[in-house]
Design a protein around this motif. Structure first.
Motif, PDB file in Angstrom:
ATOM      1  N   ASP A   4       0.826  -1.208   0.000  1.00  0.00           N
ATOM      2  CA  ASP A   4       0.000   0.000   0.000  1.00  0.00           C
ATOM      3  C   ASP A   4       0.858   1.256   0.000  1.00  0.00           C
ATOM      4  N   ARG A   5       1.955   1.237   0.718  1.00  0.00           N
ATOM      5  CA  ARG A   5       2.780   2.439   0.851  1.00  0.00           C
ATOM      6  C   ARG A   5       3.832   2.585  -0.242  1.00  0.00           C
ATOM      7  N   LEU A   6       4.439   1.471  -0.630  1.00  0.00           N
ATOM      8  CA  LEU A   6       5.517   1.530  -1.615  1.00  0.00           C
ATOM      9  C   LEU A   6       5.060   1.188  -3.020  1.00  0.00           C
ATOM     10  N   GLY A   7       3.934   0.505  -3.150  1.00  0.00           N
ATOM     11  CA  GLY A   7       3.498   0.054  -4.453  1.00  0.00           C
ATOM     12  C   GLY A   7       4.241  -1.205  -4.872  1.00  0.00           C
ATOM     13  N   TRP A   8       3.788  -1.809  -5.977  1.00  0.00           N
ATOM     14  CA  TRP A   8       4.424  -3.041  -6.439  1.00  0.00           C
ATOM     15  C   TRP A   8       5.872  -2.795  -6.843  1.00  0.00           C
ATOM     16  N   ARG A   9       6.133  -1.682  -7.521  1.00  0.00           N
ATOM     17  CA  ARG A   9       7.485  -1.382  -7.972  1.00  0.00           C
ATOM     18  C   ARG A   9       8.436  -1.218  -6.789  1.00  0.00           C
ATOM     19  N   GLY A  10       8.006  -0.550  -5.743  1.00  0.00           N
ATOM     20  CA  GLY A  10       8.867  -0.334  -4.589  1.00  0.00           C
ATOM     21  C   GLY A  10       9.203  -1.612  -3.851  1.00  0.00           C
ATOM     22  N   VAL A  11       8.209  -2.494  -3.704  1.00  0.00           N
ATOM     23  CA  VAL A  11       8.449  -3.757  -2.997  1.00  0.00           C
ATOM     24  C   VAL A  11       9.328  -4.684  -3.833  1.00  0.00           C
ATOM     25  N   ALA A  12       9.024  -4.813  -5.121  1.00  0.00           N
ATOM     26  CA  ALA A  12       9.795  -5.708  -5.982  1.00  0.00           C
ATOM     27  C   ALA A  12      11.218  -5.200  -6.201  1.00  0.00           C
ATOM     28  N   GLY A  13      11.399  -3.882  -6.216  1.00  0.00           N
ATOM     29  CA  GLY A  13      12.726  -3.330  -6.449  1.00  0.00           C
ATOM     30  C   GLY A  13      13.565  -3.181  -5.199  1.00  0.00           C
ATOM     31  N   GLU A  77       6.606 -11.107  -7.007  1.00  0.00           N
ATOM     32  CA  GLU A  77       6.681 -11.914  -8.231  1.00  0.00           C
ATOM     33  C   GLU A  77       5.425 -12.759  -8.410  1.00  0.00           C
ATOM     34  N   GLU A  78       4.949 -13.379  -7.334  1.00  0.00           N
ATOM     35  CA  GLU A  78       3.776 -14.233  -7.436  1.00  0.00           C
ATOM     36  C   GLU A  78       2.512 -13.436  -7.747  1.00  0.00           C
ATOM     37  N   MET A  79       2.485 -12.165  -7.344  1.00  0.00           N
ATOM     38  CA  MET A  79       1.307 -11.341  -7.618  1.00  0.00           C
ATOM     39  C   MET A  79       1.095 -11.133  -9.110  1.00  0.00           C
ATOM     40  N   VAL A  80       2.173 -11.144  -9.888  1.00  0.00           N
ATOM     41  CA  VAL A  80       2.051 -10.918 -11.320  1.00  0.00           C
ATOM     42  C   VAL A  80       1.280 -12.040 -11.990  1.00  0.00           C
ATOM     43  N   TYR A  81       1.403 -13.265 -11.464  1.00  0.00           N
ATOM     44  CA  TYR A  81       0.725 -14.404 -12.074  1.00  0.00           C
ATOM     45  C   TYR A  81      -0.785 -14.357 -11.887  1.00  0.00           C
ATOM     46  N   ILE A  82      -1.250 -13.594 -10.912  1.00  0.00           N
ATOM     47  CA  ILE A  82      -2.681 -13.611 -10.593  1.00  0.00           C
ATOM     48  C   ILE A  82      -3.510 -13.119 -11.765  1.00  0.00           C
ATOM     49  N   GLY A  83      -3.044 -12.094 -12.454  1.00  0.00           N
ATOM     50  CA  GLY A  83      -3.818 -11.523 -13.553  1.00  0.00           C
ATOM     51  C   GLY A  83      -3.718 -12.272 -14.855  1.00  0.00           C
ATOM     52  N   LEU A  84      -2.937 -13.356 -14.924  1.00  0.00           N
ATOM     53  CA  LEU A  84      -2.763 -14.102 -16.169  1.00  0.00           C
ATOM     54  C   LEU A  84      -3.795 -15.219 -16.280  1.00  0.00           C
ATOM     55  N   ASP A  85      -4.026 -15.652 -17.517  1.00  0.00           N
ATOM     56  CA  ASP A  85      -4.894 -16.796 -17.709  1.00  0.00           C
ATOM     57  C   ASP A  85      -4.155 -18.073 -17.335  1.00  0.00           C
ATOM     58  N   GLU A  86      -4.865 -19.190 -17.316  1.00  0.00           N
ATOM     59  CA  GLU A  86      -4.286 -20.437 -16.822  1.00  0.00           C
ATOM     60  C   GLU A  86      -3.098 -20.885 -17.668  1.00  0.00           C
ATOM     61  N   ASP A  87      -3.205 -20.767 -18.978  1.00  0.00           N
ATOM     62  CA  ASP A  87      -2.133 -21.214 -19.861  1.00  0.00           C
ATOM     63  C   ASP A  87      -0.885 -20.344 -19.686  1.00  0.00           C
ATOM     64  N   SER A  88      -1.068 -19.024 -19.657  1.00  0.00           N
ATOM     65  CA  SER A  88       0.076 -18.121 -19.486  1.00  0.00           C
ATOM     66  C   SER A  88       0.707 -18.284 -18.110  1.00  0.00           C
ATOM     67  N   ASP A 146      11.388  -2.414 -13.255  1.00  0.00           N
ATOM     68  CA  ASP A 146      10.714  -1.199 -13.713  1.00  0.00           C
ATOM     69  C   ASP A 146       9.819  -1.479 -14.921  1.00  0.00           C
ATOM     70  N   LYS A 147      10.319  -2.273 -15.860  1.00  0.00           N
ATOM     71  CA  LYS A 147       9.522  -2.599 -17.052  1.00  0.00           C
ATOM     72  C   LYS A 147       8.307  -3.435 -16.683  1.00  0.00           C
ATOM     73  N   LEU A 148       8.506  -4.421 -15.822  1.00  0.00           N
ATOM     74  CA  LEU A 148       7.390  -5.277 -15.415  1.00  0.00           C
ATOM     75  C   LEU A 148       6.371  -4.501 -14.597  1.00  0.00           C
ATOM     76  N   HIS A 152       2.598  -4.441 -15.470  1.00  0.00           N
ATOM     77  CA  HIS A 152       1.693  -4.944 -14.432  1.00  0.00           C
ATOM     78  C   HIS A 152       0.619  -3.918 -14.121  1.00  0.00           C
ATOM     79  N   ASN A 153       0.976  -2.627 -14.036  1.00  0.00           N
ATOM     80  CA  ASN A 153       0.000  -1.582 -13.745  1.00  0.00           C
ATOM     81  C   ASN A 153      -1.000  -1.441 -14.879  1.00  0.00           C
ATOM     82  N   VAL A 154      -0.533  -1.524 -16.124  1.00  0.00           N
ATOM     83  CA  VAL A 154      -1.433  -1.422 -17.264  1.00  0.00           C
ATOM     84  C   VAL A 154      -2.406  -2.585 -17.278  1.00  0.00           C
ATOM     85  N   HIS A 155      -1.907  -3.786 -17.047  1.00  0.00           N
ATOM     86  CA  HIS A 155      -2.775  -4.965 -17.045  1.00  0.00           C
ATOM     87  C   HIS A 155      -3.795  -4.890 -15.920  1.00  0.00           C
ATOM     88  N   THR A 156      -3.355  -4.417 -14.743  1.00  0.00           N
ATOM     89  CA  THR A 156      -4.264  -4.313 -13.605  1.00  0.00           C
ATOM     90  C   THR A 156      -5.373  -3.314 -13.875  1.00  0.00           C
TER      91      THR A 156
END
Length: 205
Positions: A4-13, A77-88, A146-148, A152-156
């Motif tokens: 909530d405070r740092l965002g996905w980019r802050g935590v992952a980076g 990293e695991e949060m990124v998989y949530i928005g993907l379909d089963e095959d991806s 940074d790229k991901l 990730h933000n666009v997909h969300t």
């Protein structure tokens, strides 16, 4: 709280940035110690004190790096998989956890073996090249984060819009989510003739 405070980019980076800000100075310190020891040999406690400091510092940095990786980077990293379909999701985890991880470990081991052969079996002589490779890898890591984060933000945001329209269609019925009353009119529509108020499309999907 961290997301909530740092965002996905802050935590992952946080992990690669921490490793870069602490690991590079540590490797440079080891290089300086090796050069000074070879040029001016020290005896007794004078040679053990700096070495002990470097060993303890390296151990502490390793513990904190692993802690940051598994407590911050892995959940992000695991949060990124949530928005993907089963095959991806299946193919992505296989590519990253199996192919990518094992290839990276093998490449790191191969690099150390090559440097040992070049330096005549002395790891101390390979420290400058190892420090450079370490820095370049972490730079690539932070760039990938940074790229991901952007993707990730666009997909969300797209997923949130799709879920909003699905909710409207469930509540209003098919085709009704594209219509709404124009509430910007200063006066209500005239329905004295018995006709229904005109619905103006406010947005379209």
């Amino acid at each position: 709280v961290l997301f909530d405070r740092l965002g996905w980019r802050g935590v992952a980076g946080a992990t690669p940035n921490f490793m870069k800000l602490t690991g590079v100075p540590f490797l440079l310190g080891c290089t300086v110690y090796t050069l000074l020891r070879s040029s001016t040999p020290l005896n007794g406690l004078a040679s053990l004190a700096p070495l002990r400091i470097l060993v303890v510092t390296g151990a502490v940095l390793q513990v904190f790096s692993k802690g940051a990786k598994f407590s911050m980077f892995k959940p992000a990293e695991e949060m990124v998989y949530i928005g993907l379909d089963e095959d991806s999701r299946t193919k992505g985890k296989a590519a990253i956890d199996v192919v990518g991880a094992q290839t990276g470990k093998s490449a790191g081991s191969a690099l150390q073996q090559i440097l040992l052969l070049i330096s005549g079996g002395s790891m101390a002589g390979s420290l400058p090249i190892i420090a450079l490779a370490y820095f370049l890898i972490l730079q690539s890591w932070t760039g990938s984060v940074d790229k991901l984060a952007t993707l990730h933000n666009v997909h969300t945001s797209h997923q949130s819009v799709d879920e909003t329209f699905e909710t409207f269609e469930e509540e209003e019925g098919p085709g009704q989510a594209l219509k709404t009353v124009d509430i910007r009119s200063p006066s209500p529509p005239d329905s004295s003739d018995g006709s229904q108020p005109t619905l103006k499309p406010a947005f379209s999907h």
